[in-house]
Design a protein around this motif. Sequence first.
Motif, PDB file in Angstrom:
ATOM      1  N   VAL A  11      11.261   1.094   7.408  1.00  0.00           N
ATOM      2  CA  VAL A  11       9.895   1.607   7.586  1.00  0.00           C
ATOM      3  C   VAL A  11       9.475   2.383   6.342  1.00  0.00           C
ATOM      4  CG1 VAL A  11       9.851   1.697  10.122  1.00  0.00           C
ATOM      5  CG2 VAL A  11      10.773   3.653   8.840  1.00  0.00           C
ATOM      6  N   GLY A  12       8.174   2.363   6.054  1.00  0.00           N
ATOM      7  CA  GLY A  12       7.631   3.058   4.884  1.00  0.00           C
ATOM      8  C   GLY A  12       6.323   3.738   5.232  1.00  0.00           C
ATOM      9  N   PHE A  13       5.919   4.679   4.399  1.00  0.00           N
ATOM     10  CA  PHE A  13       4.766   5.529   4.743  1.00  0.00           C
ATOM     11  C   PHE A  13       3.824   5.777   3.574  1.00  0.00           C
ATOM     12  CE2 PHE A  13       8.398   6.323   7.372  1.00  0.00           C
ATOM     13  CZ  PHE A  13       7.862   6.277   8.642  1.00  0.00           C
ATOM     14  N   GLU A  14       3.910   4.967   2.539  1.00  0.00           N
ATOM     15  CA  GLU A  14       3.115   5.234   1.338  1.00  0.00           C
ATOM     16  C   GLU A  14       1.688   4.684   1.518  1.00  0.00           C
ATOM     17  OE1 GLU A  14       4.528   3.420  -2.253  1.00  0.00           O
ATOM     18  OE2 GLU A  14       3.881   5.117  -3.484  1.00  0.00           O
ATOM     19  N   ALA A  15       0.900   5.414   2.294  1.00  0.00           N
ATOM     20  CA  ALA A  15      -0.426   4.909   2.671  1.00  0.00           C
ATOM     21  C   ALA A  15      -1.516   5.751   2.008  1.00  0.00           C
ATOM     22  CB  ALA A  15      -0.571   4.951   4.183  1.00  0.00           C
TER      23      ALA A  15
ATOM     24  N   ARG B 161      -3.647  -0.025   3.328  1.00  0.00           N
ATOM     25  CA  ARG B 161      -2.189   0.170   3.342  1.00  0.00           C
ATOM     26  C   ARG B 161      -1.755   0.874   4.628  1.00  0.00           C
ATOM     27  NH1 ARG B 161       0.373  -0.563  -2.016  1.00  0.00           N
ATOM     28  NH2 ARG B 161       2.075   0.814  -1.490  1.00  0.00           N
ATOM     29  N   GLU B 162      -2.587   1.801   5.116  1.00  0.00           N
ATOM     30  CA  GLU B 162      -2.259   2.476   6.368  1.00  0.00           C
ATOM     31  C   GLU B 162      -2.142   1.459   7.507  1.00  0.00           C
ATOM     32  OE1 GLU B 162      -5.049   5.489   7.707  1.00  0.00           O
ATOM     33  OE2 GLU B 162      -4.084   5.540   9.679  1.00  0.00           O
TER      34      GLU B 162
ATOM     35  N   LEU C  51       0.980  -0.772   7.009  1.00  0.00           N
ATOM     36  CA  LEU C  51       2.246  -0.078   7.282  1.00  0.00           C
ATOM     37  C   LEU C  51       2.402   0.252   8.764  1.00  0.00           C
ATOM     38  CD1 LEU C  51       2.436   2.209   4.142  1.00  0.00           C
ATOM     39  CD2 LEU C  51       4.067   0.436   4.768  1.00  0.00           C
ATOM     40  N   ARG C  52       1.295   0.626   9.432  1.00  0.00           N
ATOM     41  CA  ARG C  52       1.387   0.896  10.875  1.00  0.00           C
ATOM     42  C   ARG C  52       1.856  -0.369  11.610  1.00  0.00           C
ATOM     43  NH1 ARG C  52      -0.226   5.589  13.007  1.00  0.00           N
ATOM     44  NH2 ARG C  52      -1.636   6.883  11.765  1.00  0.00           N
TER      45      ARG C  52
ATOM     46  N   ASN D  66       5.651  -1.171  10.406  1.00  0.00           N
ATOM     47  CA  ASN D  66       6.571  -0.178  10.977  1.00  0.00           C
ATOM     48  C   ASN D  66       6.706  -0.385  12.489  1.00  0.00           C
ATOM     49  OD1 ASN D  66       6.723   0.927   8.437  1.00  0.00           O
ATOM     50  ND2 ASN D  66       5.583   2.777   8.906  1.00  0.00           N
TER      51      ASN D  66
ATOM     52  N   ASP E 142       4.141  11.030   0.351  1.00  0.00           N
ATOM     53  CA  ASP E 142       3.899  10.571   1.726  1.00  0.00           C
ATOM     54  C   ASP E 142       3.531  11.704   2.681  1.00  0.00           C
ATOM     55  OD1 ASP E 142       4.521   8.118   0.735  1.00  0.00           O
ATOM     56  OD2 ASP E 142       6.299   7.789   1.981  1.00  0.00           O
TER      57      ASP E 142
END
Length: 229
Positions: A165-169, A174-175, A178-179, A182, A202
């Motif tokens: 999982v990643g959070f670089e939004a 990108r948000e 990634l949501r 993830n 992040d």
Amino acid sequence: MKALISIHDVMPNTMTEVAEILEICFSLRIKRVTLLVVPGLDWQQEQVDQLRQWEKSDCELAAHGWVHRCSSKKSLWHHIHSLILSRNVAEHLSLKPDDITELMNKSSNWFVENGFNQPSLYVPPAWALGKISKRALQACEYSQVETITGVIFTKYGQTKRLPLVGFEADTFTRELALRFLNGVALRIPTTKPLRISIHPYDHKLRLSEYLETVLKHCTQTLSYSDILH
Ligand SMILES: [Zn+2]
């Protein structure tokens, strides 16, 4: 939930943010964090000393490229990769196999020359390993190499697939992406550890609360060398 927590892009100009993220981890009683250090930059002595402090306080240092940006001419595939995923940081992608090996070795040597433990883990920028053969990986100085799909144990030529999982939004798109990704990774029923990859900003970006929620669910944090079996 078992997890492998890493902070990417530990560089001279991200040290303040890395310290802030480590504070968040420590406040949640998370001790075992892997720091992905970019060696070929303008490191000042006090910053190297700070890395040493973190290494002493149970953080593991891993190598993350050399300068973390592309300097050579890009291939078509590299242009596409930059556009959708790596934003000009995937420094392996336009290198020849021998140059990739040289870069990885140079990166490892920096740690030894500066009095750190020799890193056992290498993570290529943007997880993009480029054109390096399994045989060349076997001969390199690292025991594990992380890619987007999992961790390669170089000496055994074995790859362990692990959710990520990643959070670089930093943008709405990108948000959303990634949501979605993830959510898929977190819903897969598995006993494997989850790779939680954190980038230095992040905790100030659009998924900061989501990141803390995921961190709060970690009951055991591991080192990359713990997961071979
Ligand atoms: Zn990176």
